[in-house]
Design a protein around this motif. Structure first.
Motif, PDB file in Angstrom:
ATOM      1  N   ASP A  18       0.804  -1.133  -0.010  1.00 42.56           N
ATOM      2  CA  ASP A  18       0.065  -0.262   0.039  1.00 42.56           C
ATOM      3  C   ASP A  18       0.907   1.250   0.164  1.00 42.56           C
ATOM      4  O   ASP A  18       1.471   1.704   1.030  1.00 42.56           O
ATOM      5  CB  ASP A  18      -0.803   0.138   1.038  1.00 42.56           C
ATOM      6  CG  ASP A  18      -1.793   1.289   1.354  1.00 42.56           C
ATOM      7  OD1 ASP A  18      -1.745   1.807   0.289  1.00 42.56           O
ATOM      8  OD2 ASP A  18      -2.601   1.478   2.240  1.00 42.56           O
ATOM      9  N   PRO A  19       1.021   1.945  -1.099  1.00 45.81           N
ATOM     10  CA  PRO A  19       1.997   2.955  -0.942  1.00 45.81           C
ATOM     11  C   PRO A  19       1.368   4.196  -0.238  1.00 45.81           C
ATOM     12  O   PRO A  19       2.252   4.948  -0.009  1.00 45.81           O
ATOM     13  CB  PRO A  19       1.740   3.683  -2.692  1.00 45.81           C
ATOM     14  CG  PRO A  19       0.812   2.904  -3.358  1.00 45.81           C
ATOM     15  CD  PRO A  19       0.404   1.701  -2.501  1.00 45.81           C
ATOM     16  N   ASP A  20       0.020   4.403   0.140  1.00 48.92           N
ATOM     17  CA  ASP A  20      -0.472   5.285   1.041  1.00 48.92           C
ATOM     18  C   ASP A  20       0.209   5.027   2.405  1.00 48.92           C
ATOM     19  O   ASP A  20       0.062   5.913   3.172  1.00 48.92           O
ATOM     20  CB  ASP A  20      -1.955   4.924   0.888  1.00 48.92           C
ATOM     21  CG  ASP A  20      -2.585   5.665  -0.249  1.00 48.92           C
ATOM     22  OD1 ASP A  20      -1.884   6.427  -0.940  1.00 48.92           O
ATOM     23  OD2 ASP A  20      -3.697   5.327  -0.584  1.00 48.92           O
ATOM     24  N   ALA A  21       0.749   3.970   2.503  1.00 53.79           N
ATOM     25  CA  ALA A  21       1.280   3.522   3.931  1.00 53.79           C
ATOM     26  C   ALA A  21       2.755   3.665   4.152  1.00 53.79           C
ATOM     27  O   ALA A  21       3.336   3.280   5.198  1.00 53.79           O
ATOM     28  CB  ALA A  21       0.845   2.272   4.401  1.00 53.79           C
ATOM     29  N   ASP A  22       3.202   3.819   2.867  1.00 53.69           N
ATOM     30  CA  ASP A  22       4.686   4.002   2.565  1.00 53.69           C
ATOM     31  C   ASP A  22       5.225   5.188   3.134  1.00 53.69           C
ATOM     32  O   ASP A  22       5.140   6.007   2.047  1.00 53.69           O
ATOM     33  CB  ASP A  22       5.089   3.234   1.327  1.00 53.69           C
ATOM     34  CG  ASP A  22       6.602   3.285   1.121  1.00 53.69           C
ATOM     35  OD1 ASP A  22       7.519   4.174   1.765  1.00 53.69           O
ATOM     36  OD2 ASP A  22       6.890   2.507   0.324  1.00 53.69           O
TER      37      ASP A  22
END
Length: 176
Positions: A18-22
């Motif tokens: 999940d790039p939103d959590a990276d």
């Protein structure tokens, strides 16, 4: 810096990235957005300067510059006009700015703007303004046509013009 991020290879099987959590991806996206906002602001400022330079050029061509007062950013518009003309400085633009500075017109009513002008305008313009201010103080009913020689003096003999302005100030101090 935060705790080290676990490698994607160390993630549990079936974990979906999940790039939103990276945090790294989010930091890069934020940096890209900030850079884009900075570029956009620079483009808007360049467009504003170019528009004002066009306005000043039109006023100059119409012979009506004296009907407007200096505004914030006119020093940059002057530089734009000079850039467009290949280094040739239009004497009437410089004279108009010097008159505005000497007479405290437009943006130059504010002492902070006058102080800022010292770092934005060329020495001949500043010298011209100093001479205009002193001569207008000594002969209050003089007009700019009568003081046209001050621009030539400021350009051709800047050191002498500075010395003359200082001498006039010392010779005839302002009344309290």
């Amino acid at each position: 810096m935060g705790a080290p991020r676990p490698a994607l290879a160390d993630a549990a099987p079936g974990t979906i990235y999940d790039p939103d959590a990276d945090d790294v991806v989010q930091a890069e996206l934020a940096a890209d957005a900030a850079a884009a906002a900075t570029r956009e602001a620079e483009l808007r400022e360049s467009a504003r300067i170019a528009t004002r330079a066009d306005e000043l050029q039109a006023l100059r061509e119409l012979g009506t510059m004296e009907q407007t007062e200096p505004r914030a950013g006119d020093e940059a518009a002057r530089d734009e006009l000079t850039r467009r003309a290949g280094g040739y400085v239009q004497a009437d633009i410089d004279g108009w700015l010097a008159h505005g500075l000497a007479a405290h017109l437009g943006r130059y009513r504010d002492p902070a703007a006058r102080e800022e002008a010292a770092s934005l305008l060329t020495p001949p313009v500043l010298t011209h303004a100093a001479l205009l201010a002193e001569l207008a103080r000594l002969v209050p009913d003089s007009d700019m046509d009568q003081l046209a020689f001050t621009a030539r003096l400021a350009i051709t003999e800047p050191e002498a013009a500075v010395a003359l302005a200082a001498f006039l100030t010392r010779a005839c101090p302002p009344h309290p």
